[in-house]
Motif scaffolding. Structure first.
Motif, PDB file in Angstrom:
ATOM      1  N   PHE A 166      -7.819   2.759  -0.166  1.00  0.00           N
ATOM      2  CA  PHE A 166      -6.840   1.669  -0.103  1.00  0.00           C
ATOM      3  C   PHE A 166      -5.829   1.842  -1.227  1.00  0.00           C
ATOM      4  O   PHE A 166      -6.206   2.017  -2.391  1.00  0.00           O
ATOM      5  CB  PHE A 166      -7.554   0.321  -0.240  1.00  0.00           C
ATOM      6  CG  PHE A 166      -6.615  -0.859  -0.251  1.00  0.00           C
ATOM      7  CD1 PHE A 166      -6.182  -1.437   0.928  1.00  0.00           C
ATOM      8  CD2 PHE A 166      -6.145  -1.391  -1.451  1.00  0.00           C
ATOM      9  CE1 PHE A 166      -5.313  -2.519   0.924  1.00  0.00           C
ATOM     10  CE2 PHE A 166      -5.282  -2.466  -1.469  1.00  0.00           C
ATOM     11  CZ  PHE A 166      -4.865  -3.040  -0.278  1.00  0.00           C
ATOM     12  N   VAL A 167      -4.531   1.787  -0.877  1.00  0.00           N
ATOM     13  CA  VAL A 167      -3.462   1.924  -1.863  1.00  0.00           C
ATOM     14  C   VAL A 167      -2.467   0.800  -1.646  1.00  0.00           C
ATOM     15  O   VAL A 167      -1.967   0.613  -0.536  1.00  0.00           O
ATOM     16  CB  VAL A 167      -2.739   3.282  -1.750  1.00  0.00           C
ATOM     17  CG1 VAL A 167      -1.656   3.398  -2.820  1.00  0.00           C
ATOM     18  CG2 VAL A 167      -3.722   4.438  -1.859  1.00  0.00           C
ATOM     19  N   SER A 168      -2.159   0.072  -2.718  1.00  0.00           N
ATOM     20  CA  SER A 168      -1.190  -1.016  -2.636  1.00  0.00           C
ATOM     21  C   SER A 168      -0.235  -0.940  -3.814  1.00  0.00           C
ATOM     22  O   SER A 168      -0.648  -0.635  -4.939  1.00  0.00           O
ATOM     23  CB  SER A 168      -1.909  -2.370  -2.649  1.00  0.00           C
ATOM     24  OG  SER A 168      -0.999  -3.443  -2.764  1.00  0.00           O
ATOM     25  N   ALA A 208      -3.622  -6.371  -3.906  1.00  0.00           N
ATOM     26  CA  ALA A 208      -4.808  -5.530  -4.059  1.00  0.00           C
ATOM     27  C   ALA A 208      -6.026  -6.349  -4.451  1.00  0.00           C
ATOM     28  O   ALA A 208      -7.121  -6.182  -3.889  1.00  0.00           O
ATOM     29  CB  ALA A 208      -4.544  -4.444  -5.107  1.00  0.00           C
ATOM     30  N   THR A 209      -5.870  -7.262  -5.405  1.00  0.00           N
ATOM     31  CA  THR A 209      -7.020  -8.065  -5.827  1.00  0.00           C
ATOM     32  C   THR A 209      -7.468  -9.011  -4.719  1.00  0.00           C
ATOM     33  O   THR A 209      -8.665  -9.247  -4.540  1.00  0.00           O
ATOM     34  CB  THR A 209      -6.674  -8.865  -7.097  1.00  0.00           C
ATOM     35  OG1 THR A 209      -5.493  -9.644  -6.864  1.00  0.00           O
ATOM     36  CG2 THR A 209      -6.419  -7.931  -8.272  1.00  0.00           C
ATOM     37  N   VAL A 250      -6.693   1.700  -5.128  1.00  0.00           N
ATOM     38  CA  VAL A 250      -5.601   1.949  -6.064  1.00  0.00           C
ATOM     39  C   VAL A 250      -4.574   0.830  -5.985  1.00  0.00           C
ATOM     40  O   VAL A 250      -4.046   0.544  -4.911  1.00  0.00           O
ATOM     41  CB  VAL A 250      -4.890   3.295  -5.757  1.00  0.00           C
ATOM     42  CG1 VAL A 250      -3.828   3.595  -6.818  1.00  0.00           C
ATOM     43  CG2 VAL A 250      -5.894   4.434  -5.674  1.00  0.00           C
ATOM     44  N   ALA A 251      -4.283   0.212  -7.140  1.00  0.00           N
ATOM     45  CA  ALA A 251      -3.148  -0.701  -7.269  1.00  0.00           C
ATOM     46  C   ALA A 251      -2.053   0.090  -7.982  1.00  0.00           C
ATOM     47  O   ALA A 251      -2.058   0.215  -9.206  1.00  0.00           O
ATOM     48  CB  ALA A 251      -3.538  -1.942  -8.056  1.00  0.00           C
ATOM     49  N   ILE A 291       2.543  -1.287   1.697  1.00  0.00           N
ATOM     50  CA  ILE A 291       3.800  -0.755   1.170  1.00  0.00           C
ATOM     51  C   ILE A 291       4.836  -1.868   1.045  1.00  0.00           C
ATOM     52  O   ILE A 291       5.087  -2.599   2.009  1.00  0.00           O
ATOM     53  CB  ILE A 291       4.341   0.359   2.096  1.00  0.00           C
ATOM     54  CG1 ILE A 291       3.358   1.528   2.154  1.00  0.00           C
ATOM     55  CG2 ILE A 291       5.714   0.828   1.641  1.00  0.00           C
ATOM     56  CD1 ILE A 291       3.779   2.621   3.122  1.00  0.00           C
ATOM     57  N   GLU A 292       5.443  -1.959  -0.136  1.00  0.00           N
ATOM     58  CA  GLU A 292       6.602  -2.828  -0.311  1.00  0.00           C
ATOM     59  C   GLU A 292       7.886  -2.048  -0.056  1.00  0.00           C
ATOM     60  O   GLU A 292       8.790  -2.513   0.624  1.00  0.00           O
ATOM     61  CB  GLU A 292       6.616  -3.420  -1.717  1.00  0.00           C
ATOM     62  CG  GLU A 292       5.463  -4.378  -1.983  1.00  0.00           C
ATOM     63  CD  GLU A 292       5.481  -4.913  -3.390  1.00  0.00           C
ATOM     64  OE1 GLU A 292       6.557  -4.915  -4.027  1.00  0.00           O
ATOM     65  OE2 GLU A 292       4.405  -5.319  -3.879  1.00  0.00           O
TER      66      GLU A 292
END
Length: 801
Positions: A161-163, A169-170, A187-188, A217-218
């Motif tokens: 997970f990637v944010s 993320a939390t 991953v944050a 994704i932002e």
């Protein structure tokens, strides 16, 4: 793009916490506690607190500064004020540290002096990789590593997970913990100043602990890097994307959606959908189409499923006469959805399930059940689960209810059958499979070629554009516009053709007042006077081929218009025009706007009744296309063996002639090249060999016309580049009847020249020990043949620098 030193980030042996503290509200306090509470130190990892204010923290010696550390840490975590960060990065790099997480927020976001540039300049001389700034950290649960300030440790699992967002993320971590969902990496990412989505996709694609990748994704910072890494990762494992914060710019969200489709990834629209998609795709089976059979014990549930399918492109399957007969024999209704009613015995369920699983016109089965007092849910589950498990098609289920259906859900889960809380979620799972299949097919299909009008005509077209700009014009004359479009095979209507405008009108729009992230974009949809009113547009990223253009047309109302009276030739002509327009956009960065509206499909050809163009000088470096187009400049004609051959990069359109080339190879040559006996190339492997990403791989073929005037492949050399541009792994093969004539040396020289020009450090390869031909080749170019750890193999190495 680079994965260099990312192993230090995800699998460190030692971690320094700079800014460690014992004050309750400090990030450094939480980070140190998380590191020590997990299994990292119990698994042999070392933690070093760094803060000049303390002698000891959490029972560990606390070091005053980076230079006081006993060794260079594999990973440093920085939780100090912004002004200290660049200096700390420099000190860490000088000490030999290769990875750092910067949790400090960048004041540049609030108008202050930014961290990004000073931080990167400090890291660059030491090849120190930076995650952040504004990162909440990462976790590698299998290692017991919690290098974050999150509120809880992630469970062990197979999802990465990637944010970008720490807050999201939390929240996801908490949500996943309640549902027992585990992670391989969590991953944050933060700002992504150095390590970004492209780098992380490259790393996770090769990570053996990761089976699926989830991205929140932002924004994307480097489109070509993201697309290249995403396409590679999506070929090997599901990549699921949640876009957070839709761009208000017109068409921006449509462009992002087009990019995700093109990369073979799957886009979802909520965090819940994100994890539902993992459940679905992890258990999916091959699916041909989008026709769904529904079996339920309540008519209302069937209607809910039918409503959820409406307006999605998918449909309820039409049941065959044979299936209707089988349903009748089982005592079940003969309609889809099949409603067994509340009192149906277990045998009726089994008979109906088997009938629907055998239905050739149904691509998947949706099983919906509400608890009843007459027949126990677990009994039904025990009876039908083995049938579904043995089936060759996807089965999705919804056991509606709570405790009374818990055992039935358990039975299905143990059988590997995805189960959902509601009928709508189950239908959405089916739609996710369908969309993912379509996106993957765009990666794997071998397209048909489009005739090229020739380099000379296109060079003349570029000359027209330059001449107009030099004269201060932002538009072309009608005559020059007609010449320009003709160079790309696009025709403007004559007055006689314009008089036939009552025929079907279609519109293709390209606007490069271009997307600020993904560059030039092609918009396509219904045309005519209603083009700006009718909401019928889709976006595509150039370059296109016939397969991609056909997918664009198929997602608009235009495809239905073509089916209502237009000929197949009209449809192919329209698709071909889209490809040619995309070529023009890719070739001419000065073409900032093009609007062809309407297009007239007429007798197997397409002409534009209206064309509006706008030109502007390409300021600075040409805006990059998100996907590197075919590098035509690498084509080269040579004299060989009494004739002329063309050396050029391979194209997706070369699929058919590549199959013919493979069929002409001797079995022993195939064994030496592929290390196994193969009789034919499977479609997926053929796609991988012909559809390459020119940013990270290259394959050159030697080709010439055969006796029938059709191009034939004589030999091919290829190499795949690592993300750091250090090493390119090669393979080469020449048609068996042409060996010994020097063609292999010509092809390999082409490959060497290409990678030397890119600055690649070396070309390497593996070969069977008995393959003396390729060993002679590598030595001829100054390379060496080295021992290989695997018996019967040798390692080939050619330095380029």
């Amino acid at each position: 793009m680079s994965i260099r030193n990312l192993d230090r980030l995800f699998q460190p042996r030692s971690v320094a916490v700079i800014g460690a503290s014992d004050k309750p509200l400090r990030i450094g306090t939480r980070v140190l506690a998380n590191l020590l509470d997990g299994d990292f130190t119990r698994n042999g990892g070392t933690v070093w607190p760094v803060n000049p204010k303390y002698q000891r923290l959490q029972g560990l010696p606390c070091h005053a500064r980076v230079s006081a550390l006993p060794l260079a840490p594999d990973l440093a975590i920085i939780c100090t004020p912004p002004g200290t960060v660049p200096g700390l990065i420099h000190d860490l790099g000088a000490a030999g540290c290769k990875a750092a997480i910067v949790m400090t927020a960048d004041p540049g976001h609030n108008g202050g002096r930014g961290l990004r540039q000073p931080m990167l300049e400090a890291a660059r001389p030491y090849l120190l990789r930076v995650l952040g700034a504004s990162s909440a950290g990462l976790q590698s649960p299998a290692l017991g590593l919690d290098a974050s300030f999150t509120q809880m440790p992630a469970r062990k699992g197979k999802l990465a997970f990637v944010s970008q967002s720490a807050a999201l993320a939390t929240a996801v971590l908490d949500w996943a913990g309640q549902r027992g969902i585990g992670f391989s990496r969590f991953v944050a990412m933060g700002d992504g100043a150095d390590i970004d989505f492209g780098d992380l996709l490259d790393y996770l694609a090769a990570d053996g602990e990761t089976e699926a990748i989830l991205l929140c994704i932002e924004q994307v910072s480097s489109a070509r890097k993201f697309m290249s890494a995403g396409r590679l990762a999506a070929r090997g494992k599901p990549v699921i994307v949640l876009k957070v914060g839709r761009d208000a710019a017109p068409g921006a969200d449509m462009v992002f959606d087009a990019a995700i489709r093109r990369a073979g990834m799957l886009r979802v629209y909520s965090t819940e959908d994100l994890f539902d998609a993992v459940e679905t795709l992890a258990r999916q089976r091959p699916q041909r189409g989008e026709r769904l059979a529904v079996l339920t014990n309540g008519g209302g549930l069937g209607l809910i499923a039918a409503d959820a399918l409406a307006c999605t492109g998918a449909q309820l399957a039409t049941l065959s006469a044979d299936t209707l007969k089988r349903l009748a024999q089982a005592g079940a209704p003969q309609a889809n959805p099949v409603d067994l009613l509340a009192d149906a015995p277990v045998e009726r369920y089994a008979g109906a399930v088997q009938a629907l699983l055998n239905e050739a016109h149904a691509d998947a089965l949706l099983f919906l059940h509400a608890p009843t007092a007459m027949v126990g849910s677990e009994q039904i589950a025990q009876a039908v689960a083995p049938l579904m498990q043995a089936a060759g098609k996807n089965v999705l289920s919804c056991w509606l209810g709570g405790g009374s259906v818990a055992q039935a859900r358990r039975v299905f889960a143990e059988a590997g059958l995805p189960t959902y809380d509601t009928p709508e979620k189950a239908v959405n799972g089916f739609l996710q499979i369908a969309q993912y299949r379509r996106n993957q097919e765009l990666l794997m299909e071998v397209p048909v070629g489009v005739p090229n009008t020739g380099a000379k005509a296109r060079a003349a077209a570029r000359g027209l554009v330059q001449a107009a700009l030099h004269a201060g014009h932002s538009q072309l004359s009608d005559a020059d516009a007609r010449t320009l479009m003709s160079a790309y095979g696009i025709a403007l209507a004559t007055p006689q053709q314009a008089a036939l405008a009552g025929a079907t009108l279609l519109a293709a729009r390209i606007q490069t007042g271009h997307d600020p992230v993904f560059g030039p974009v092609l918009f396509f949809g219904q045309g005519g006077i209603a083009a700006d009113v009718v909401n019928d547009r889709v976006a595509g990223l150039p370059p296109l081929n016939m397969t991609l253009a056909r997918d664009l047309v198929g997602r608009t109302r235009v495809s239905r218009l073509l089916a209502q009276g237009q000929t197949a030739a009209d449809g192919e002509a329209l698709i071909r025009t889209l490809v040619q327009v995309a070529d023009m956009v890719a070739d001419l960065p000065e073409l900032t706007e093009l609007d062809l509206n309407p297009l007239l499909a007429l007798g197997g050809s397409v002409v534009a009744l209206g064309a509006r163009m706008h030109l502007a000088k390409a300021r600075g470096r040409r805006a990059e296309l998100a996907i590197r187009p075919y590098p035509q400049e690498l084509e080269e004609r040579l004299d060989w063996n009494g004739g002329q051959i063309l050396l050029r990069p391979i194209k997706p359109e070369d699929g058919a002639q590549h199959q013919q080339f493979f069929a002409a190879l001797a079995p022993d040559d195939i064994r030496l090249r592929f290390f196994s006996a193969m009789r034919e190339l499977p479609p997926a492997q053929l796609a991988r060999l012909t559809q390459i990403d020119y940013d990270r791989a290259m394959a050159f073929i030697a080709t010439r016309p055969n006796a029938q005037g059709q191009p034939e492949t004589l030999g091919v050399v290829r190499a795949v580049l690592d993300p750091d541009n250090q090493s390119a792994e090669f393979a080469i093969i020449v048609r068996s009847d042409l060996k010994g004539k020097g063609l292999g040396y010509i092809l390999f020289q082409k490959l060497v020249d290409y990678f030397r020009a890119r600055g690649t450090r070396e070309i390497v390869g593996d070969a069977l020990s008995e393959n003396t031909g390729v060993q002679k080749l590598i030595r001829h170019f100054g390379g060496v043949v080295l021992p290989h750890p695997e018996a019967g193999m040798v390692r080939l190495q050619l330095p380029l620098r």
